[in-house]
Design an enzyme around this catalytic site. Structure first.
Site, short mmCIF file in Angstrom:
data_model
loop_
_atom_site.label_atom_id
_atom_site.label_comp_id
_atom_site.label_asym_id
_atom_site.label_seq_id
_atom_site.Cartn_x
_atom_site.Cartn_y
_atom_site.Cartn_z
N SER A 173 1.10 -1.20 0.25
CA SER A 173 0.18 -0.04 0.04
C SER A 173 0.79 1.11 0.08
O SER A 173 2.16 1.16 0.25
CB SER A 173 -0.84 0.14 1.15
OG SER A 173 -0.19 0.13 2.53
N ARG A 234 -14.04 -0.87 -2.48
CA ARG A 234 -14.89 0.01 -3.02
C ARG A 234 -14.46 -0.02 -4.48
O ARG A 234 -13.37 -0.13 -4.88
CB ARG A 234 -14.32 1.38 -2.43
CG ARG A 234 -14.81 1.66 -1.15
CD ARG A 234 -16.31 1.71 -1.06
NE ARG A 234 -16.93 2.27 0.24
CZ ARG A 234 -17.20 1.48 1.25
NH1 ARG A 234 -16.91 0.16 1.16
NH2 ARG A 234 -17.45 1.87 2.60
N GLU A 263 -24.75 1.17 -7.83
CA GLU A 263 -25.31 0.13 -6.80
C GLU A 263 -26.63 0.58 -6.67
O GLU A 263 -27.01 1.83 -6.28
CB GLU A 263 -24.53 -0.22 -5.58
CG GLU A 263 -23.03 -0.75 -5.81
CD GLU A 263 -22.63 -0.97 -4.54
OE1 GLU A 263 -23.15 -0.89 -3.58
OE2 GLU A 263 -21.13 -1.35 -4.78
N HIS A 282 -22.84 -6.44 -2.91
CA HIS A 282 -22.53 -5.59 -1.83
C HIS A 282 -22.65 -6.41 -0.22
O HIS A 282 -23.44 -5.64 0.63
CB HIS A 282 -22.80 -4.27 -1.62
CG HIS A 282 -21.80 -3.28 -1.18
ND1 HIS A 282 -21.58 -1.89 -1.48
CD2 HIS A 282 -20.96 -3.31 -0.08
CE1 HIS A 282 -20.74 -1.45 -0.79
NE2 HIS A 282 -20.17 -2.29 0.05
#
Length: 317
Positions: A173, A234, A263, A282
């Protein structure tokens, strides 16, 4: 007091909390269907003093907030909601409160998707129901390389399960250090190495300006044709068009996705037509245990606020 509960797709909000505890004279309206578009949202929510939002399903930008002059309390499930303009709420005098959550269900769902892909669960289930037996070879998890992008709470849980399966777990990351990677059960590598060498890449970053589109055409192009991408974080972390292209052209083996740019996912969306995807709507946070905490504490937030002592208040960004 008029209270609105938004986006109760499953129709469980009324059963997850004792709403009879609302102050005398209060009314509760539960919206089962999503409110699409700011005009529809402003019209439907006009006159409500309190709105309970389910995660980031409905956004509250400054433009919508300005059209809701009666709104005084906005409750979000969870303690973080990037879809709410907290500064605009503060300027408008709207208190924003959050709720707790239970465990790390998104990490659990990540493994459901990884195993569904590697073990061909959807394909073999469908084939078996159609009268066909063993239509393809599956993968052995042990010995594969798991690339974890984002080694926070969820990424760490996913990494530890990977190690329990005997995988080689690497992580990257933007600000991850070797020491933090080791503490999280992984080995730090650079971004190109992770994408080019992992058999499974799983995403666990917070979406922000620095991470939007962190997986684009270059990263997907670097992945092995036998590798899988999994995203329970996400949708904005991934360039959707680049992912569609990679899946259509079979430049990666497949993808397991729980989050989407739109969504609920529209009927006929290109992702639903591809045979090398495993898709869930989700579900990462949508557990019985989580919803019980969400709605119980949302009610607590309303009662505390109505008594002049807000709890779990979220500050301006």
């Amino acid at each position: 007091m008029k209270v609105a509960v938004l986006d109760d797709y499953l129709g469980v909000a009324r059963d997850c909390a004792d709403w009879s505890r609302l102050p005398p004279g209060a009314t509760l309206h539960v919206f089962r269907e999503p409110l699409t578009g700011e005009d529809a949202q402003a019209a439907a929510l006009a006159g409500f003093d309190v709105v309970v939002a389910m995660r980031e399903r409905t956004a509250f930008p400054a433009t919508l907030l300005a059209r809701l002059p009666d709104l005084r309390l906005l409750v979000t499930t969870g303690m973080r909601n990037a879809a709410i303009d907290l500064d605009a709420c503060r300027r408008q005098g709207v208190t924003v409160c959050g709720t707790g959550a239970v465990g790390a269900p998104a990490a659990e769902l990540t493994w459901a998707l990884i195993l569904a892909l590697l073990k061909r669960v959807p394909e073999e289930d469908r084939a078996l129901r159609e009268g066909r037996w063993q239509t393809g070879l599956t993968r052995t998890v042990e010995g594969l390389r798991l690339g974890v992008v984002g080694l926070g709470k969820l990424g760490t849980q996913v990494a530890r399960v990977g190690r329990a399966f005997g995988m080689d777990v690497v992580a990257w990351s933007p600000r991850l250090t070797a020491e933090r990677a080791e503490a999280g059960g992984a080995r730090l590598v650079d971004k190109p190495t992770l994408f080019s060498s992992a058999d499974v890449v799983t995403l666990h970053l917070v979406l922000g300006e620095g991470t939007r589109g962190v997986v684009g055409a270059a990263e997907l192009g670097a992945m092995k044709r036998s590798a899988y991408l999994v995203n329970t974080s996400r949708a904005g972390l991934v360039d959707e068009e680049a992912l569609l292209s990679a899946l259509r052209e079979e430049r990666i083996a497949g993808a397991g996705l729980d989050v989407f740019s739109s969504e609920p996912l529209p009927v006929g969306h290109p992702l639903t037509t591809l045979p090398n995807t495993v898709l869930t709507p989700h579900l990462g946070y949508a557990t019985r245990e989580n919803f019980a905490v969400y709605y119980r504490e949302a009610l607590e937030d309303i009662l505390a606020w109505s008594g002049g002592q807000p709890v779990r208040a979220l500050g301006a960004r």
